[in-house]
Design an enzyme around this catalytic site. Structure first.
Site, PDB file in Angstrom:
ATOM      1  CE  LYS A 188      30.763  45.843  37.854  1.00  0.00           C
ATOM      2  NZ  LYS A 188      30.396  45.708  39.260  1.00  0.00           N
ATOM      3  CG  ASN A 248      36.571  31.919  43.768  1.00  0.00           C
ATOM      4  OD1 ASN A 248      37.120  32.516  42.851  1.00  0.00           O
ATOM      5  ND2 ASN A 248      35.394  31.359  43.619  1.00  0.00           N
ATOM      6  CB  THR A 299      39.197  35.754  39.607  1.00  0.00           C
ATOM      7  OG1 THR A 299      38.100  36.664  39.804  1.00  0.00           O
ATOM      8  CG2 THR A 299      40.487  36.501  39.840  1.00  0.00           C
ATOM      9  CE  LYS A 323      37.421  47.609  46.569  1.00  0.00           C
ATOM     10  NZ  LYS A 323      37.465  46.561  45.545  1.00  0.00           N
ATOM     11  CB  SER A 338      31.678  42.083  37.005  1.00  0.00           C
ATOM     12  OG  SER A 338      31.924  41.327  38.158  1.00  0.00           O
ATOM     13  CE  LYS A 373      41.964  43.803  38.623  1.00  0.00           C
ATOM     14  NZ  LYS A 373      42.022  43.373  40.014  1.00  0.00           N
TER      15      LYS A 373
END
Length: 448
Positions: free
Chosen positions: A68, A253, A222, A104, A381, A92
Site C-alpha cells: 500500500k 488539510n 489524518t 510507493k 484508506s 507504518k
C-alpha cells in the site's frame, strides 16, 4: 529533506532491529524491496507530438498483506527516496495494525505543464503498464497527499488549476486542498483503466471520489487521527485536550482539520501559522471564525481576531502541545533548544531532525512520532478498501469510531514496547512495526 527522510528511516530501522535483537540476515532481508518496477509511458500530447515519461513503483514488503502506498506526479524522482518511503509504509501500516505492507511510486513529469487530458492519458497508460502487478490483494495505490514533495507538486499544479479555470484562493495554505479533487480524479482514471482488464474492482485503489466507492471521513482522517493520538498521549500524563494550550504549524488539510477537532474538544489554540504568515491570541483563536475567513478567501495574517507574529517564533512559542503539520525538518539543532512545548505531535512527515530529537529528549519534551501520529490517513484508506471488498459502505460515525479504536489500540501497544524495551515513543513505534513484520516473515518461512 529527501535524504533526511531516507537517512532517518534507515537509522530508525537499524536502531529498532538492534533493540529487538534481530538476526542479521533477517534484518538485511527486511530492507530489500520485494519488487521495483520501471515503465516507459509514451502518450500523444495535445499538440500532436509524442512524449515519453518514466513511471515507477517500488513494492517493499508483502509479509502482512497487500502492499500500500501513494503515487506521486513529480518532475524529480529520487529512487532512494522512493525506496525509503515504501519501506516507511511497511513499518507504518504494521504500527497501525492494518494488514498491509509498504509501496510507493509515481511518474516523472511536471503536472503543471500538462493539460487535464494529457494527465488522463498518462495515468491510463501507466495503469496499462502495471495493471498485472497491482491489484486488490497485491498492491493498492493511493493518491500521494502526505509527502513533503507534494507541496512542490501543489505549486506546479497551481498552473494547471488556473488553466482549468477553477477558482483558487490566493492563500497558499490551501493549495493542497485545491488539488484534493485532482488527486481523487487520478484514482478514478486508474480504477477505470484497471477495471477494463479485470472487471469492476473498486478496491484496487483508495482515495477515490465518494461516488466511486471512496470512504466518508477520508478527507478529515489524518487530522482526526492526530486529535485521537494527542488525546491518548495526554491521557497518559493525566491531562486532556480540554484545558491544554496548542500551537499548530501548517493550515492545509491536516492542520485545519486538527485545529477544528482540537478546538471542538475544548483545546485552546493560541498560535497558528502557514506559508502566508502566523497569528496568535493568548485567549485562544476562534477556529470556526478563522475557517470562515479562510474559506471566504482571506489570508491567515489578515484575520481580525488575532495578532500577526513572526513565523520564526511559532515553533518556540510557549504552549503545552506543539503540532507541526507542514514540512519535514522544521525542528532542528538550531531551534530545538528554545522549544517550550511539553509535548510535540508529529502530524507532518519527519518534522524533527535526529539532532533535534536528542536535544528535545534531554529537555524532557515528549515527542509522539509521525509513524504513529499521522497514520489516520492510511487507517481510513484501509477502511475504504474493506468497504469496497464487502460492497457495504459505512456511515461517517462508524468510520470515526473505528479510527478512534485503531489509534487508541496502537498507542497502548507502543507504550507496551516502550516499557519492555525501555525506550522512547519513536523507538517504541519503530520496534512495534518492525517486530510485527519480522514475526509475519518468520511465520511464513522466509528462508524457504
Amino acid at each position: 529533506m529527501a535524504m533526511n527522510a531516507l537517512a532517518a528511516t534507515s537509522r530508525n530501522f537499524r536502531r529498532a532491529a538492534r533493540l529487538l535483537g534481530l538476526d542479521s540476515k533477517l534484518e538485511k532481508s527486511l530492507l530489500i524491496p520485494f519488487r521495483e518496477i520501471k515503465v516507459e509511458c509514451t502518450i500523444p500530447m495535445d499538440d500532436g507530438t509524442l512524449a515519453s515519461f518514466v513511471g515507477f513503483r517500488v513494492q517493499h514488503d508483502n509479509a502482512r498483506g497487500p502492499m500500500k502506498g501513494g503515487i506521486r506526479y513529480h518532475p524529480e524522482v529520487d529512487p532512494d527516496e522512493v525506496n525509503a518511503l515504501a519501506q516507511l509504509m511497511t513499518w507504518k501500516t504494521a504500527v497501525a495494525a492494518v494488514p498491509y505492507g509498504g509501496a510507493k511510486g509515481g511518474i516523472g513529469c511536471s503536472p503543471g505543464e500538462l493539460s487535464r487530458s494529457e494527465l488522463e492519458r498518462l495515468t491510463r497508460v501507466f495503469t496499462q503498464k502495471i495493471h498485472d502487478l497491482i491489484g486488490t490483494h497485491t498492491d493498492v495505490p493511493a493518491p500521494d497527499m502526505g509527502t513533503n514533495a507534494q507541496v512542490s507538486l501543489a505549486f506546479l499544479l497551481l498552473l494547471f488549476v488556473i488553466h482549468c479555470h477553477l477558482f483558487v484562493c490566493s492563500a497558499a495554505s490551501f493549495i493542497l486542498d485545491a488539488f484534493y479533487p485532482i488527486m481523487t480524479q487520478t484514482m478514478a482514471w486508474m480504477l477505470d483503466e484497471y477495471s477494463k482488464f479485470h472487471g469492476h474492482s473498486p478496491a484496487v485503489v483508495t482515495g477515490k471520489p465518494i461516488d466511486l466507492g471512496g470512504s466518508l471521513g477520508r478527507d478529515a482522517a489524518t487530522g482526526r487521527g492526530v486529535m485521537y493520538a494527542t488525546e491518548a498521549l495526554l491521557a497518559e500524563y493525566g491531562k486532556s485536550i480540554s484545558g491544554s494550550t496548542f500551537v499548530i504549524q501548517g493550515f492545509g488539510n491536516v492542520g485545519s482539520w486538527a485545529a477544528q477537532l482540537i478546538h471542538e474538544r475544548g483545546g485552546k489554540i493560541i498560535a497558528l501559522g502557514d506559508v502566508t504568515g502566523s497569528i496568535r491570541n493568548k485567549a485562544g483563536i476562534d477556529i470556526p471564525a478563522l475557517m470562515k475567513h479562510r474559506n471566504d478567501g482571506g489570508a491567515l495574517k489578515d484575520f481580525h481576531s488575532a495578532e500577526v507574529m513572526d513565523s520564526a517564533e511559532l515553533l518556540v512559542h510557549d504552549c503545552d502541545v506543539l503540532v507541526p503539520c507542514a514540512l519535514g525538518g522544521v525542528l532542528n539543532k538550531d531551534n530545538a533548544p528554545d522549544v517550550k512545548a511539553k509535548f510535540i505531535i508529529e502530524a507532518a512527515n519527519h518534522p524533527t531532525d535526529p539532532e533535534a530529537d536528542e536535544i528535545l529528549a534531554k529537555k524532557g519534551v515528549i515527542v509522539l512520532p509521525d509513524i504513529y501520529a499521522n497514520s489516520g490517513g492510511v487507517i481510513v484508506s484501509y477502511f475504504e478498501w474493506v468497504q469496497n471488498i464487502q460492497g457495504f459502505m459505512w456511515d461517517e460515525e462508524k468510520v470515526n469510531n473505528e479510527l478512534e479504536k485503531y489509534m487508541s489500540s496502537a498507542f497502548q501497544h507502543i507504550k507496551a514496547m516502550c516499557k519492555s524495551l525501555d525506550c522512547d515513543l519513536r523507538m517504541g513505534a519503530f520496534t512495534l512495526g518492525v517486530n510485527r513484520v519480522a514475526r509475519a516473515t518468520l511465520l511464513r518461512g522466509w528462508e524457504a
